[in-house]
Scaffold this active site. Structure first.
Site, PDB file in Angstrom:
ATOM      1  N   GLU A 130      -4.860   9.602   8.806  1.00 56.86           N
ATOM      2  CA  GLU A 130      -3.179   9.950   8.691  1.00 56.86           C
ATOM      3  C   GLU A 130      -2.804  10.595  10.010  1.00 56.86           C
ATOM      4  O   GLU A 130      -1.948  10.387  10.772  1.00 56.86           O
ATOM      5  CB  GLU A 130      -2.692  10.407   7.388  1.00 56.86           C
ATOM      6  CG  GLU A 130      -2.762   9.719   6.099  1.00 56.86           C
ATOM      7  CD  GLU A 130      -1.844   8.266   6.650  1.00 56.86           C
ATOM      8  OE1 GLU A 130      -0.544   8.393   7.129  1.00 56.86           O
ATOM      9  OE2 GLU A 130      -1.990   7.396   5.095  1.00 56.86           O
ATOM     10  N   CYS A 180      -3.806  -1.545  -2.512  1.00 56.53           N
ATOM     11  CA  CYS A 180      -3.923   0.448  -1.743  1.00 56.53           C
ATOM     12  C   CYS A 180      -5.419   0.460  -3.887  1.00 56.53           C
ATOM     13  O   CYS A 180      -5.564   0.198  -4.671  1.00 56.53           O
ATOM     14  CB  CYS A 180      -3.199   0.435  -3.131  1.00 56.53           C
ATOM     15  SG  CYS A 180      -3.011   2.096  -3.176  1.00 56.53           S
ATOM     16  N   ASP A 210       0.744  -0.754  -0.203  1.00 57.98           N
ATOM     17  CA  ASP A 210      -0.031  -0.007  -0.448  1.00 57.98           C
ATOM     18  C   ASP A 210       1.198   0.681   0.051  1.00 57.98           C
ATOM     19  O   ASP A 210       2.264   0.870  -0.158  1.00 57.98           O
ATOM     20  CB  ASP A 210      -0.773  -0.012   1.075  1.00 57.98           C
ATOM     21  CG  ASP A 210      -2.138   1.840   1.139  1.00 57.98           C
ATOM     22  OD1 ASP A 210      -2.772   1.662   0.062  1.00 57.98           O
ATOM     23  OD2 ASP A 210      -1.791   2.086   2.723  1.00 57.98           O
ATOM     24  N   SER A 211       0.203   2.528  -0.402  1.00 53.32           N
ATOM     25  CA  SER A 211       0.695   3.290  -0.600  1.00 53.32           C
ATOM     26  C   SER A 211       1.173   4.081   1.172  1.00 53.32           C
ATOM     27  O   SER A 211       2.049   5.066   1.211  1.00 53.32           O
ATOM     28  CB  SER A 211       0.240   4.741  -1.128  1.00 53.32           C
ATOM     29  OG  SER A 211      -1.149   4.751  -0.216  1.00 53.32           O
ATOM     30  N   CYS A 233     -11.397   2.607  -1.274  1.00 56.05           N
ATOM     31  CA  CYS A 233     -10.017   3.543  -0.370  1.00 56.05           C
ATOM     32  C   CYS A 233      -9.830   2.978   0.630  1.00 56.05           C
ATOM     33  O   CYS A 233     -10.591   2.487   1.688  1.00 56.05           O
ATOM     34  CB  CYS A 233      -9.760   4.596  -0.430  1.00 56.05           C
ATOM     35  SG  CYS A 233      -8.027   5.810   0.447  1.00 56.05           S
ATOM     36  N   THR A 234      -8.419   2.985   1.047  1.00 59.68           N
ATOM     37  CA  THR A 234      -8.464   1.814   2.560  1.00 59.68           C
ATOM     38  C   THR A 234      -8.855   1.971   3.568  1.00 59.68           C
ATOM     39  O   THR A 234      -8.391   1.789   4.161  1.00 59.68           O
ATOM     40  CB  THR A 234      -6.760   1.372   2.455  1.00 59.68           C
ATOM     41  OG1 THR A 234      -5.840   2.714   1.629  1.00 59.68           O
ATOM     42  CG2 THR A 234      -6.237   0.356   1.226  1.00 59.68           C
ATOM     43  N   HIS A 235      -8.181   3.608   3.165  1.00 59.56           N
ATOM     44  CA  HIS A 235      -8.838   4.191   4.734  1.00 59.56           C
ATOM     45  C   HIS A 235     -10.225   4.856   5.551  1.00 59.56           C
ATOM     46  O   HIS A 235     -10.143   4.613   6.436  1.00 59.56           O
ATOM     47  CB  HIS A 235      -7.771   5.749   5.005  1.00 59.56           C
ATOM     48  CG  HIS A 235      -6.567   5.755   4.984  1.00 59.56           C
ATOM     49  ND1 HIS A 235      -6.196   5.358   3.618  1.00 59.56           N
ATOM     50  CD2 HIS A 235      -5.687   6.594   5.273  1.00 59.56           C
ATOM     51  CE1 HIS A 235      -4.940   5.523   4.028  1.00 59.56           C
ATOM     52  NE2 HIS A 235      -4.014   6.185   4.817  1.00 59.56           N
TER      53      HIS A 235
HETATM   54  N1  DGL Z   1      -3.738   3.862   0.094  1.00 59.51           N
HETATM   55  C1  DGL Z   1      -4.896   4.612  -0.774  1.00 59.51           C
HETATM   56  C2  DGL Z   1      -6.180   4.260  -1.451  1.00 59.51           C
HETATM   57  O1  DGL Z   1      -6.690   3.077  -1.410  1.00 59.51           O
HETATM   58  C3  DGL Z   1      -5.235   5.770  -0.493  1.00 59.51           C
HETATM   59  C4  DGL Z   1      -3.903   6.696   0.965  1.00 59.51           C
HETATM   60  C5  DGL Z   1      -2.956   7.464  -0.741  1.00 59.51           C
HETATM   61  O2  DGL Z   1      -3.922   7.966  -1.291  1.00 59.51           O
HETATM   62  O3  DGL Z   1      -2.096   7.210  -1.269  1.00 59.51           O
HETATM   63  O4  DGL Z   1      -6.562   4.932  -2.961  1.00 59.51           O
END
Ligand code: DGL
Length: 278
Positions: free
Chosen positions: A162, A75, A12-13, A196-198
């Site tokens: 975050e 991600c 993931d990012s 989105c993961t968050h």
């Molecule tokens: N992990 C990213 C996603 O699921 C969200 C965080 C980012 O923008 O890097 O889109």
């Protein structure tokens, strides 16, 4: 670790992919896993296709070099902007036997089972929304019974998570505003995907502003289930994933920061290592 160490790589990012990771390790506890977060270059949601592809590919190469035969891009932004090129161009040339999977397709496959009105909403980063990946995948899968898809970018939700601001009053303001926009676009939406993961970490607040009867789709359990199914259908890959039950965490930023924030996502102590990509 021995040469038979062939963990499943999860990328993931940053931290967000841990919402997927925790479901993967719960569904598939017997396998070895490496989680890699590119925290130093997060967020990806606002970056161009070229940059997301370059960063994601570097992460995939790192995980391959660490022994992974199978990598999950946990991600949405990387799945939207880099996965197809990795699968169609990079893998056939460089690693024809390895596999990289994403989170969009498994989520989309659930939609026909969930919606009754045939109207679906997607919440995601700017990058995911602008890529058009969800509407494209949905159109491919539901060509016989087309589904109406509306998307809403929620650019502030990732920074809120975050920065550990989930319970601050401003969070409810932005969540309500984004959901109002989505349902103003289409009041018939009965299924909303947290693309989105968050976003699962904001689920409690999202539910406060969701019209009654709307189904909220959290990707983690779906992706974990689909990975189990994938391994059942691909014994040649399943046999190449080692089963020592180990968990390794890597980050491109400070391990101390990673370890303390990872707690929010995992509810368990984490001891990460720092790595460089590229
Ligand atoms: N992990 C990213 C996603 O699921 C969200 C965080 C980012 O923008 O890097 O889109």
């Amino acid at each position: 670790m021995s040469s038979s160490y062939q963990p499943i790589g999860v990328f993931d990012s940053g931290y967000g992919g841990l919402t997927i990771f925790r479901e993967l390790i719960s569904e598939l506890p017997e396998y070895d896993f490496i989680y890699l977060g590119d925290n130093a270059r997060n967020p990806y949601g606002t970056r161009s296709f070229e940059v997301v592809y370059e960063y994601t590919l570097q992460a995939v190469v790192h995980l391959f070099e660490s022994g992974c035969e199978l990598v999950v891009l946990a991600c949405n932004t990387a799945s939207a902007k880099a996965l197809r090129t990795i699968q169609q161009q990079y893998l056939p040339l460089h690693h024809p036997d390895k596999r990289v999977l994403g989170v969009i397709r498994p989520s989309v496959e659930m939609i026909p089972f969930l919606t009754r009105t045939g109207h679906v909403g997607i919440l995601g980063t700017n990058g995911t929304v602008l890529s058009g990946s969800y509407p494209m995948e949905i159109a491919k899968l539901t060509a016989q019974n087309p589904i109406v898809v509306s998307q809403q970018a929620c650019p502030l939700w990732v920074p809120i998570v975050e920065n550990n601001q989930i319970d601050s009053p401003g969070t409810a303001f932005f969540v309500e505003e984004n959901l109002r926009n989505l349902f103003q676009t289409d009041a018939e939406i009965d299924t909303v995907i947290l693309g989105c993961t968050h976003y699962p970490l904001l689920e409690r607040i999202i539910r406060r502003f969701l019209p009654e009867g709307v189904t909220l789709v959290n990707q983690g359990p779906i992706v974990a289930n689909k990975l189990r199914d994938y391994l059942n259908r691909h014994p040649e890959m399943e046999q190449r994933c080692s089963k020592g039950g180990s968990r390794v965490y890597r980050t491109t930023e400070s391990p101390a920061n990673f370890d303390s924030l990872a707690n929010i996502f995992l509810d368990a102590p984490v001891k990460s290592q720092q790595v460089r990509l590229g």
